[in-house]
Design an enzyme around this catalytic site. Sequence first.
Site, short mmCIF file in Angstrom:
data_model
loop_
_atom_site.label_atom_id
_atom_site.label_comp_id
_atom_site.label_asym_id
_atom_site.label_seq_id
_atom_site.Cartn_x
_atom_site.Cartn_y
_atom_site.Cartn_z
N ARG A 169 -4.36 6.99 -17.63
CA ARG A 169 -4.26 5.96 -16.59
C ARG A 169 -3.23 4.93 -17.02
O ARG A 169 -2.96 4.74 -18.22
CB ARG A 169 -5.62 5.32 -16.33
CG ARG A 169 -6.28 4.64 -17.54
CD ARG A 169 -7.59 4.03 -17.14
NE ARG A 169 -8.20 3.28 -18.23
CZ ARG A 169 -9.04 2.27 -18.07
NH1 ARG A 169 -9.37 1.87 -16.84
NH2 ARG A 169 -9.58 1.65 -19.11
N GLN B 231 -13.28 -1.70 -27.39
CA GLN B 231 -12.07 -1.35 -28.12
C GLN B 231 -12.30 -1.43 -29.64
O GLN B 231 -12.71 -2.46 -30.16
CB GLN B 231 -10.92 -2.28 -27.75
CG GLN B 231 -10.53 -2.23 -26.28
CD GLN B 231 -11.14 -3.34 -25.48
OE1 GLN B 231 -12.31 -3.67 -25.63
NE2 GLN B 231 -10.34 -3.96 -24.61
N ASP C 295 -9.25 5.65 -23.01
CA ASP C 295 -7.90 5.27 -23.45
C ASP C 295 -7.71 5.55 -24.94
O ASP C 295 -7.13 4.74 -25.67
CB ASP C 295 -7.66 3.77 -23.17
CG ASP C 295 -7.94 3.38 -21.74
OD1 ASP C 295 -7.87 4.25 -20.85
OD2 ASP C 295 -8.25 2.19 -21.51
N GLN D 59 -13.58 4.13 -27.75
CA GLN D 59 -12.53 3.51 -26.94
C GLN D 59 -11.39 3.05 -27.84
O GLN D 59 -11.61 2.37 -28.84
CB GLN D 59 -13.09 2.32 -26.16
CG GLN D 59 -12.05 1.68 -25.24
CD GLN D 59 -12.65 0.64 -24.30
OE1 GLN D 59 -13.87 0.53 -24.19
NE2 GLN D 59 -11.79 -0.11 -23.62
N ASP D 60 -10.15 3.43 -27.47
CA ASP D 60 -8.94 3.00 -28.18
C ASP D 60 -8.89 3.49 -29.63
O ASP D 60 -8.59 2.74 -30.56
CB ASP D 60 -8.82 1.47 -28.16
CG ASP D 60 -8.49 0.92 -26.79
OD1 ASP D 60 -8.44 1.72 -25.84
OD2 ASP D 60 -8.29 -0.29 -26.67
#
Length: 525
Positions: A429, A317, A361, A339-340
């Site tokens: 998700r 993240q 994500d 990520q993120d």
Amino acid sequence: MAKSLTLIIVCIFLFSLSSPALSSFFSNAIDFWCNKTPHPQTCKDFVSVNYHPLEDGIPKTAFQFKNLILRIAMHQSVKAQSQIMWLGNKCRSKQEKTAWSDCITLYQDTINLLNQALHPTKQSTGYDLQTWLSTALTNIETCQTGFHELGVVDNVLPLIPNKNISEIISDFLALNNASSFIPPKTNKNGFPRWLSPNDRKLLESPPSLSPDVVVAKDGSGNFETIKEALKVVPKMSQKRFVIYVKRGVYNENIEIENSMKNVMLYGDGIRLTIISGSRSVGGGSTTFNSATVAITGDGFIGRGITFRNSAGPENHQAVAVRCGGDLSVFYRCAFEGYQDTLYVHSQRQFYRECCIYGTVDFIFGNAAVVFQSCNIYARRPMQKQKIAITAQGRTDPNQNTGICIQNSRVMAAEDLAPVLSSFKTFLGRPWREYSRTVFLQTYLDAMIDPSGWLEWKDDFALDTLYYGEYKNLGPRASTRGRVKWRGYRAIISASEASKFTVENFIGGRSWLPGTGIPFFSGLYD
């Protein structure tokens, strides 16, 4: 004699208040309202301690009872923040201290939001209250998340009274959602209600080079760093403060704080003005604190800038932008990470003609947010990783939050295109139980898996989430092979899809081509 008679009357009155019949009357009134909430016992327990009939009177209306719940939430949040401050001495590691520090910030923001709700302006609506309390609930959830991310859940976290405050706020959201309210309207020229005429001019055409301050790495401006420029932003100003950031790569982490309202940050374009940082969970930050640029000041406008987190996929993240400023607008910006990447943390946000790059994500959070005419690029992840474009974080069915992606393009980035067969890509998700995401009239390229959506873990949230698709285009637009979850729906009804448009979801009315930015209030024909 008169004084004695008055004293007798007062004594009789006070005695009558303590009589079993009247106590039962008060108790029945509280039970009536608390039984309308999702956490009736928590409601009754807190109200019985904080409710003072002589001072407050009997709550006769939903408005009066909601006000009582707000006061209880404020009282408990102030107590919790005081307790959290004291817990700083109990932190046993740098990781605990980091997560603890996030909680201090998040609880202070929650107290500010509750105060705003308790003292609304004449223009404030039920929709505003729902937004502010949705954010307060998200803040408490985020406080807990940091401890879990850094693996330090057994010492300080159990001493923070998150659950009771969350349930009280959840009770308010349920009561308020039961009231009928209309989202704020927009002006007829197509811009959001919260943008002043001057702000609309800034967005319609390239901004004039007469900002309040100029940032330039070569020394030709007022400051050489953005962080220095932010020090001169007036506190709590209702006037727009414009910062022009000249071309260059600015390696710094900045924060547009809660007190910095109505800030506009604009650059020379996404290829020329770049703000870059490298904080990450892998490097010891929480996701919340990893942001290269963090925004909590209301009314923020970003234009013509690339926001980057260069930590790389191996550091997990790593946020480029975290936005929790209410009524925020981004126009022709880019968000680069893995990520993120883009943390749409909370409040109401709008993105137009932006580019978002990431792997896992990479559009996530619990704002009420609409992306319009944006390009969303899936990048090459680490081996064995699956790509998930969104991870929406709604924790309560009455939060007015969600992610809407409309009239946009979802494609493979240059590094993913040659190896598409090695990685699966999904639209999203469910990060939290009531996760809500819709794709409306958006181009879905071939790299999207036919099933469309990915489980978080086993069957978590599959019945309670809301994932929808409406009239999408492209090689993966067909919904025939999509997941069979109870919470997923291929939206057929235009009226259902319209709930997530600019007009209905974040308060827009009409977005006309003549504005210079082709916003749309509803669905495309």
